[in-house]
Design a protein around this motif. Structure first.
Motif, mmCIF file in Angstrom:
data_model
loop_
_atom_site.group_PDB
_atom_site.id
_atom_site.type_symbol
_atom_site.label_atom_id
_atom_site.label_comp_id
_atom_site.label_asym_id
_atom_site.label_seq_id
_atom_site.Cartn_x
_atom_site.Cartn_y
_atom_site.Cartn_z
ATOM 1 N N CYS A 147 7.457 -32.533 106.711
ATOM 2 C CA CYS A 147 7.895 -31.956 105.437
ATOM 3 C C CYS A 147 8.172 -30.468 105.533
ATOM 4 O O CYS A 147 7.532 -29.746 106.275
ATOM 5 N N ASN A 148 9.131 -30.030 104.726
ATOM 6 C CA ASN A 148 9.489 -28.619 104.664
ATOM 7 C C ASN A 148 9.152 -28.005 103.328
ATOM 8 O O ASN A 148 9.617 -26.959 103.003
ATOM 9 N N SER A 150 2.429 -30.085 102.720
ATOM 10 C CA SER A 150 3.761 -29.548 102.997
ATOM 11 C C SER A 150 3.869 -28.053 102.730
ATOM 12 O O SER A 150 4.757 -27.402 103.261
ATOM 13 N N LYS A 151 2.980 -27.516 101.878
ATOM 14 C CA LYS A 151 3.163 -26.141 101.416
ATOM 15 C C LYS A 151 2.066 -25.184 101.848
ATOM 16 O O LYS A 151 2.151 -23.989 101.562
ATOM 17 N N GLU A 152 1.039 -25.703 102.508
ATOM 18 C CA GLU A 152 -0.071 -24.852 102.934
ATOM 19 C C GLU A 152 -0.413 -25.155 104.394
ATOM 20 O O GLU A 152 -0.008 -26.185 104.933
ATOM 21 N N SER A 209 -3.411 -25.763 105.591
ATOM 22 C CA SER A 209 -4.639 -26.534 105.722
ATOM 23 C C SER A 209 -4.438 -27.943 105.180
ATOM 24 O O SER A 209 -3.599 -28.156 104.305
ATOM 25 N N THR A 210 -5.232 -28.860 105.667
ATOM 26 C CA THR A 210 -5.191 -30.208 105.118
ATOM 27 C C THR A 210 -6.488 -30.927 105.500
ATOM 28 O O THR A 210 -7.249 -30.458 106.320
ATOM 29 N N HIS A 265 0.312 -34.879 99.702
ATOM 30 C CA HIS A 265 1.641 -34.671 100.273
ATOM 31 C C HIS A 265 2.161 -33.268 99.934
ATOM 32 O O HIS A 265 2.687 -32.560 100.783
ATOM 33 N N ILE A 266 1.979 -32.863 98.682
ATOM 34 C CA ILE A 266 2.482 -31.548 98.260
ATOM 35 C C ILE A 266 1.803 -30.431 99.054
ATOM 36 O O ILE A 266 2.462 -29.581 99.653
ATOM 37 N N TYR A 267 0.469 -30.450 99.067
ATOM 38 C CA TYR A 267 -0.227 -29.309 99.663
ATOM 39 C C TYR A 267 -0.206 -29.342 101.190
ATOM 40 O O TYR A 267 -0.243 -28.296 101.835
ATOM 41 N N PHE A 308 -2.904 -38.911 96.074
ATOM 42 C CA PHE A 308 -1.882 -39.216 97.076
ATOM 43 C C PHE A 308 -0.725 -38.212 96.983
ATOM 44 O O PHE A 308 -0.256 -37.677 97.998
ATOM 45 N N ALA A 309 -0.283 -37.944 95.751
ATOM 46 C CA ALA A 309 0.818 -36.994 95.552
ATOM 47 C C ALA A 309 0.394 -35.579 95.944
ATOM 48 O O ALA A 309 1.129 -34.858 96.620
ATOM 49 N N ASP A 310 -0.806 -35.196 95.546
ATOM 50 C CA ASP A 310 -1.299 -33.848 95.853
ATOM 51 C C ASP A 310 -1.409 -33.618 97.355
ATOM 52 O O ASP A 310 -1.068 -32.544 97.859
ATOM 53 N N CYS A 368 4.216 -36.716 107.842
ATOM 54 C CA CYS A 368 5.607 -36.446 107.514
ATOM 55 C C CYS A 368 6.010 -35.114 108.111
ATOM 56 O O CYS A 368 5.168 -34.299 108.443
ATOM 57 N N GLU A 420 -2.662 -39.637 91.877
ATOM 58 C CA GLU A 420 -2.574 -38.180 91.802
ATOM 59 C C GLU A 420 -3.011 -37.549 93.125
ATOM 60 O O GLU A 420 -2.386 -36.613 93.627
#
Lengths: 403, 76
Positions: B75-76, B58-60, B62-63, B54-56, B50-52, B73, B48
């Motif tokens: 990512c768009n 790509s969409k925010e 901050s990391t 990648h998602i966040y 790992f998936a999160d 990646c 979970e």
């Protein structure tokens, strides 16, 4: 009675051999965890992700970790251009029919599709009872992006193993290009040379990262950790597909490829607390404060509440809240005559608020553990051309341990 | 008691309970039964996470913060 005493002795020995952060990892020769993830935005991007990991115990002192991921990404994403874009031919950033293509009649949105294959390899070596070293290597390949990385982390427990200190470093080397091969000139006009703007070779990006962390057993029902991380990126940090419009009185006059600074320093403080309530529920609360030298500051709160049911089943609602400020060089569009050195209309650099609400269900199945989660993500943006984004996230995972 | 007083009292009670729940206590190895359970692990569900990430990522904007390393990646 003798049997109970014997079991207690075995349990005690098992617990004595484990650190604060891994107080309960069950000994086994190998473990496999496989997942399918669907991420689906309304009218925009859809990602299908398959990934699997295996942890293999090699003797008493080594643990090998293997991860593989395969993504397919399709849909449409904001280009950065304004929706009212008139006669300017939409940029075709890319791609032999397989990268971006303008959505018919809407220059602000571009269709694309891509695939990604990633592999991660890790090795945990126990040097002493209280000292471990983790080696990591990763590679990720897409049609328009390649990433290579390596990491090294030391974990040290105190004598009674109630505290674990972690220190890690990592490096990465990425190559970025439009899937046609090159990168456009930053702030270059999309229409120049009769629609054949100047392009350079692939962009290179280097990353250096360090982290210090401590995890601690607080009491019999609580464990916590605190991390500080620093990451420096240098090189080509621009998105080669994104553009920005120059607008006067609501009419798009020109369109440029975006431009970002060639370095970025990102820092984060991360804290997490896991606590067992008296009613046997488990709560997990995490908070992150993030800041960088592009002007982005953010707060993230992530709360999970696990309700244990009969038969090893559980339900876990989740709420994640996120807020960030905008980058210094974010513009929804450029006013007429203003051509700054750095400018981007990428919605991810805008001021945003984001909320995720979800539910996870877990149960024993086929000798392993099945987990299903469904979440809803809602984002709002202060100035970006598309001021909201919604997505559904579904993940199914199955984990099994083998002796 | 007015409404703000009631709220203040509730906040005080919750704070006192939280202080008691999160009080630092020495924990002997044989007292770590609850801590040894899967749900109590700091890395309870790596798939979970790992998936999160990648998602966040790509969409925010901050990391990071949890660990070092991992694949990047575009990512768009």
């Amino acid at each position: 009675m003798k049997s109970i005493r014997s079991k207690l002795a075995i349990a005690t020995c098992t617990l004595l051999s484990q650190g604060a952060q891994q107080a309960g990892a069950v000994e086994s020769s190998w473990t496999a965890d496989t997942s399918y993830l669907l991420y689906s935005e309304t009218d925009r991007v859809t990602v299908n992700k398959l990934f699997t990991s295996a942890n293999v115990t090699l003797g008493d002192n080594h643990l090998l970790q293997l991860e593989a991921v395969y993504d397919t990404i399709t849909g449409a994403t904001p280009t950065g251009a304004v929706k009212s874009g008139g006669p300017v031919t939409v940029t075709t950033p890319s791609s032999g029919g397989k990268g971006y293509r303008a959505v018919s009649g809407n220059p602000a949105l571009a269709k694309f599709d891509d695939t990604r294959l990633g592999l991660n390899l890790g090795l945990v070596q126990s040097l002493r009872r209280t000292l471990r070293i983790n080696y990591g290597a990763s590679v990720s390949v897409e049609r328009d992006y390649e990433a290579y990385g390596g990491s090294l982390a030391l974990e040290r427990d105190n004598e009674d193993r109630s505290v674990t200190f972690t220190a890690g470093v990592a490096g990465s080397y990425d190559t970025i290009f439009q899937s046609s091969g090159g990168t456009p000139k930053p702030m270059g006009s999309v229409e120049e040379n009769g629609g054949n703007p100047e392009f350079f070779g692939p962009g290179k990006k280097r990353g250096f990262e360090g982290m210090l962390g401590v995890s601690r057993i607080i009491n019999r029902r609580t464990v916590a950790r605190l991390n500080y991380s620093l990451k420096r990126l240098e090189g080509y940090l621009t998105d080669p597909y994104k553009v920005i419009s120059m607008v006067r009185e609501g009419i798009e006059l020109r369109r440029f490829y975006e431009s970002r600074p060639d370095s970025r320093q990102r820092q984060a403080l991360y804290g997490e607390l896991v606590h067992r309530l008296e009613n046997r529920d488990t709560i997990r609360l995490a908070y992150r404060y993030y800041w960088d030298d592009w002007g982005i500051f953010s707060h993230t709160i992530d709360y999970r509440h696990r309700r244990n049911l009969l038969g090893g089943r559980y339900l876990e609602p989740r709420l994640r809240l996120y807020t960030q400020s905008s980058a210094d060089f974010f513009y929804p569009s450029l006013p007429f005559g203003v051509e700054p050195e750095y400018a981007s209309a990428d919605y991810r650099l805008d001021q945003m608020n984001s909320a995720t609400l979800g539910l996870k269900y877990g149960q024993p199945a086929l000798g392993g553990t099945l987990r299903l989660r469904l979440e809803y993500l809602y984002q709002t943006f202060a100035e970006a051309e598309y001021d909201t984004n919604q997505a559904l996230i579904f993940q199914a995972s199955f984990k099994k341990e083998f002796d | 008691m007015n409404r703000s007083g009631t709220l203040l009292l509730c906040a005080l009670c919750i704070s006192l309970q939280a202080c008691a729940a999160f009080r630092l206590e020495p924990v002997k190895p044989w007292q770590r039964g609850i801590l040894a359970q899967e749900a109590m692990q700091l890395e309870a569900d790596p798939a979970e996470r790992f998936a999160d990430e990648h998602i966040y990522f790509s969409k925010e904007g901050s990391t990071g913060g949890r660990a070092v390393g991992g694949g990047g990646c575009g990512c768009n």
